[in-house]
Design a protein around this motif. Structure first.
Motif, PDB file in Angstrom:
ATOM      1  N   THR A  49       0.863  -1.183   0.000  1.00 10.89           N
ATOM      2  CA  THR A  49       0.000   0.000   0.000  1.00 10.89           C
ATOM      3  C   THR A  49       0.897   1.230   0.000  1.00 10.89           C
ATOM      4  O   THR A  49       2.049   1.181   0.470  1.00 10.89           O
ATOM      5  CB  THR A  49      -0.901   0.082   1.256  1.00 10.89           C
ATOM      6  OG1 THR A  49      -0.060   0.264   2.408  1.00 10.89           O
ATOM      7  CG2 THR A  49      -1.738  -1.179   1.441  1.00 10.89           C
TER       8      THR A  49
ATOM      9  N   GLU B 128       0.418   3.784   1.772  1.00  8.56           N
ATOM     10  CA  GLU B 128       0.559   4.213   3.164  1.00  8.56           C
ATOM     11  C   GLU B 128       1.748   3.507   3.817  1.00  8.56           C
ATOM     12  O   GLU B 128       2.561   4.140   4.497  1.00  8.56           O
ATOM     13  CB  GLU B 128      -0.725   3.901   3.960  1.00  8.56           C
ATOM     14  CG  GLU B 128      -1.944   4.706   3.517  1.00  8.56           C
ATOM     15  CD  GLU B 128      -2.463   4.344   2.119  1.00  8.56           C
ATOM     16  OE1 GLU B 128      -2.289   3.190   1.671  1.00  8.56           O
ATOM     17  OE2 GLU B 128      -3.024   5.243   1.455  1.00  8.56           O
ATOM     18  N   ASP B 129       1.848   2.203   3.601  1.00 11.40           N
ATOM     19  CA  ASP B 129       2.982   1.470   4.161  1.00 11.40           C
ATOM     20  C   ASP B 129       4.301   1.954   3.556  1.00 11.40           C
ATOM     21  O   ASP B 129       5.317   2.058   4.250  1.00 11.40           O
ATOM     22  CB  ASP B 129       2.817  -0.038   3.932  1.00 11.40           C
ATOM     23  CG  ASP B 129       2.020  -0.702   5.051  1.00 11.40           C
ATOM     24  OD1 ASP B 129       1.655  -0.007   6.034  1.00 11.40           O
ATOM     25  OD2 ASP B 129       1.758  -1.917   4.947  1.00 11.40           O
TER      26      ASP B 129
ATOM     27  N   THR C 295       4.921   4.942   2.480  1.00 13.48           N
ATOM     28  CA  THR C 295       5.218   6.251   3.071  1.00 13.48           C
ATOM     29  C   THR C 295       5.730   6.096   4.495  1.00 13.48           C
ATOM     30  O   THR C 295       6.656   6.798   4.919  1.00 13.48           O
ATOM     31  CB  THR C 295       3.944   7.126   3.030  1.00 13.48           C
ATOM     32  OG1 THR C 295       3.639   7.353   1.655  1.00 13.48           O
ATOM     33  CG2 THR C 295       4.157   8.461   3.722  1.00 13.48           C
ATOM     34  N   ARG C 296       5.162   5.151   5.217  1.00 16.01           N
ATOM     35  CA  ARG C 296       5.628   4.864   6.573  1.00 16.01           C
ATOM     36  C   ARG C 296       7.118   4.488   6.532  1.00 16.01           C
ATOM     37  O   ARG C 296       7.916   4.956   7.352  1.00 16.01           O
ATOM     38  CB  ARG C 296       4.787   3.701   7.127  1.00 16.01           C
ATOM     39  CG  ARG C 296       4.957   3.421   8.589  1.00 16.01           C
ATOM     40  CD  ARG C 296       3.962   2.332   9.031  1.00 16.01           C
ATOM     41  NE  ARG C 296       4.513   1.508  10.092  1.00 16.01           N
ATOM     42  CZ  ARG C 296       4.173   0.249  10.337  1.00 16.01           C
ATOM     43  NH1 ARG C 296       3.255  -0.350   9.557  1.00 16.01           N
ATOM     44  NH2 ARG C 296       4.710  -0.416  11.326  1.00 16.01           N
TER      45      ARG C 296
ATOM     46  N   ARG D 159       8.760   3.504  -3.586  1.00 20.78           N
ATOM     47  CA  ARG D 159       7.357   3.899  -3.392  1.00 20.78           C
ATOM     48  C   ARG D 159       6.751   4.320  -4.730  1.00 20.78           C
ATOM     49  O   ARG D 159       5.604   3.992  -5.046  1.00 20.78           O
ATOM     50  CB  ARG D 159       7.251   5.044  -2.389  1.00 20.78           C
ATOM     51  CG  ARG D 159       5.822   5.586  -2.270  1.00 20.78           C
ATOM     52  CD  ARG D 159       5.679   6.603  -1.157  1.00 20.78           C
ATOM     53  NE  ARG D 159       6.543   7.767  -1.379  1.00 20.78           N
ATOM     54  CZ  ARG D 159       6.595   8.823  -0.582  1.00 20.78           C
ATOM     55  NH1 ARG D 159       5.844   8.848   0.524  1.00 20.78           N
ATOM     56  NH2 ARG D 159       7.393   9.832  -0.842  1.00 20.78           N
TER      57      ARG D 159
END
Lengths: 397, 397
Positions: free
Chosen positions: A102, A104-105, A107-108, A366
């Motif tokens: 994802t 989000e992951d 970006t984390r 990413r």
């Protein structure tokens, strides 16, 4: 240059590790010092082979002072958690593609690495292949004008190799988009400068017994007007290695009598047996045979790639680059190292020992995943998908 | 079957006629009886070769009672007008692709033919090639499941062959989309059932001295969910004939020392000299050499085509079809006739003598042009283009 090898802790002794092992064994810049894996077979073999310490948890491995960098080769869906553990322990990270499944992951991971100020290299992927880096260098030199159009295709038996059930479930990171487009997109972005702008794509899920994407086609636009067509099929029918001189993805001459073997092997296996079959062929498994330690006679590859520039087309082969210019064409061989995938260690070494930013950074990876997710979304919605997390390619040394 | 040959009147003794001539000479079902052309050289040669009548105008040719069918091989932008003249004179029509360069002109042709009740066959195009028809027949049989995905590419020297100025002006029907996508789209639609739904594409115009499309990439969706990727480059760099066993588009073994010749020939030519160069190589020109009358050793082709079906991939070659099935692969040779492009006469004959509807009807060809126009529009707007004039493929006999 400091000569001390990098102490590497391995998270996951499965397929990816099995494929990277010849590199780690041969490259003196790496020392395998620790590992974690849920299976006893690989753990025992690791202790026997390397005298390395074996841990029950990733957190424990990250606490080992001998571990300078952590190689994360766990299943896709655990990457974000494992990178966070390693980075917050101050370890450098080599993490397998896909970085995560994802945005989000991803970006984390980008943020965790930034805050912890640890280098992250994402790979192996086939954009580390010698001819890809050679082509990127040639394109970046500007001598052939600008890159305008890129065509790439790959027809393999991916979907019919032994799989764990999650590898056949897109929501858990399964299917060819997460596993194989991650290679192809990485190559395409490196050669066209990195900043993709939008994606239109179709995916194919035609075998109800393997209910995930087995194929895709994508058309990707880039800043500056270049564009690329990406085709992949893992349905084990046509084999595009025949267009690469019958050299396999791993750079080895392919036996001609292997046709149909993947399907035949699976024909009577149920899901459990299939996962066992996969585990058995990996490191420490009952059917494990170490890969040849030295590199094959040819470069590894990910299918035909043709880059059209103002003054030449560059066609990548397992030997190097065919540069088809305005008036003549020539093969420019890509020098080859005895250590396979040495380029991955080059980049890790440069990041850890020489503090040079990696080409395959977390932000870069990413952006690859953003394209992969856009392929899935475009196929689902039938619409063009705009991209917002793209970054420029670094200069290839 | 009535044995009397079809009396053919030819409109335009240029490149297309030059390429069809070996067919007309060898096939006993055709008799060349009349021609019209603005150039005296071809006219004189036609009279000498065939004793045919030569006219000053298309209207006059259409008034000749010996002319049963008119072969329209004039420049693209005149097709609509010339078809209308022939059809309203009650003649059957064989018209070169592209049918026309606007949808309005295509529709005019469809309506004229319908009102006049004359058969129209559109070709030659490479969807008449033996292996394409063989593949279409195999796909239509249903034995391999449904067609799901199609990949095709072609890298040629198209843009650097001698051209008239209008062939380098898209508004006048120039560029590879009108001339070359017309082949590729025809092949793709025939193999995937005909009814395309939408197009996303990019085009490449990178050489300011040849200011028209020299390349394109398109992604085309079809009714029922199949999809296709089309790539074409005419920039005379990489040559995809090397993927076809080094067999040329015309089905002949390609000399290996020909690289760069197209650009070299043009290097010092200005626009006038270039048009002269083109005319000189055509029928009746000073550098005209008749093509071999018999067919080459191989089938003609338009670059690699791979159709992915449920139970096999079909790869088209100049010899026939590689059928790569679930468990084995085999080459199925496509039977070959001594008359090149005999399939065009087959279809004209069936339409004129047996009143069977042609595969390559005007409505079919309009649908091809709709896709070509959508490629240009999508490239210009950056958007997906929906299609509304598509028709189902006929059954391949």
């Amino acid at each position: 240059m400091e000569k001390k090898p990098i102490g590497l802790g391995v998270v996951g002794l499965g397929r990816a590790f099995t494929l990277m092992l010849p590199t780690f064994i041969q490259d003196e810049r790496i020392r395998l010092v620790a590992a974690v894996d849920p299976q006893p077979g690989p753990r025992t073999q690791f202790e026997a082979d390397f005298g390395g310490r074996v841990y029950d948890s990733v957190a424990a491995l990250c606490g080992d002072p001998l571990v300078e960098a952590v190689y994360i080769a766990s299943p896709h869906q655990y990457h974000a958690e494992h990178v966070a553990l390693a980075a917050s322990a101050g370890k450098a990270v080599l993490v397998e593609k896909p970085l995560a499944i994802t945005l989000e992951d991803c970006t984390r991971i980008v943020e965790v690495a930034h805050e912890a100020r640890v280098p992250i290299v994402v790979g192996h992927s086939h954009s580390f292949d010698g001819p890809v880096l050679h082509a990127a260098r040639l394109i970046q030199s500007g001598t052939l004008g600008r890159p305008r159009m890129l065509h790439t295709m790959n027809y393999t038996d991916y979907l019919y190799r032994p799989r764990r059930p999650e590898e056949l479930d897109t929501r858990q990171g399964g299917g060819v988009v997460f596993s194989q487009a991650a290679h192809q997109v990485d190559i395409v972005r490196l050669l066209l400068g990195g900043e993709a702008t939008s994606v239109r794509a179709y995916t194919g899920c035609w075998d109800t017994t393997r209910p995930t994407e087995g194929a895709y086609m994508a058309l990707v636009g880039f800043e500056g007007g270049a564009f690329a067509s990406l085709t992949y099929s893992g349905f084990a029918h046509y084999d595009s290695d025949q267009l690469m001189g019958n050299i396999s993805e791993m750079g080895e001459i392919k036996p001609l009598d292997a046709y149909g073997q993947s399907r035949a092997r699976l024909a009577s296996a149920n899901a459990d047996r299939e996962a066992q079959l996969k585990a058995a062929r990996n490191y420490g498994g009952s059917a494990y045979r170490p890969m040849s330690v030295s590199a094959g006679a040819y470069h590894q590859h990910f299918g035909p790639v043709i880059v059209s520039m103002d003054h030449a087309d560059i066609s990548l082969t397992p030997e190097g680059l065919w540069v088809c210019g305005d008036m003549q064409r020539e093969l420019r061989p890509t020098p080859k190292c005895d250590v396979p995938r040495v380029e991955v260690v080059d980049e890790l070494w440069a990041s850890v020992r020489e503090v040079r930013p990696p080409l395959h950074s977390a932000a870069w990876a990413r952006a690859n995943i953003e394209v992969c997710l856009a392929i899935l979304e475009s196929a689902r919605t039938g619409k063009e998908v705009a991209l917002t997390h793209q970054v420029k390619a670094g200069i290839v040394a």
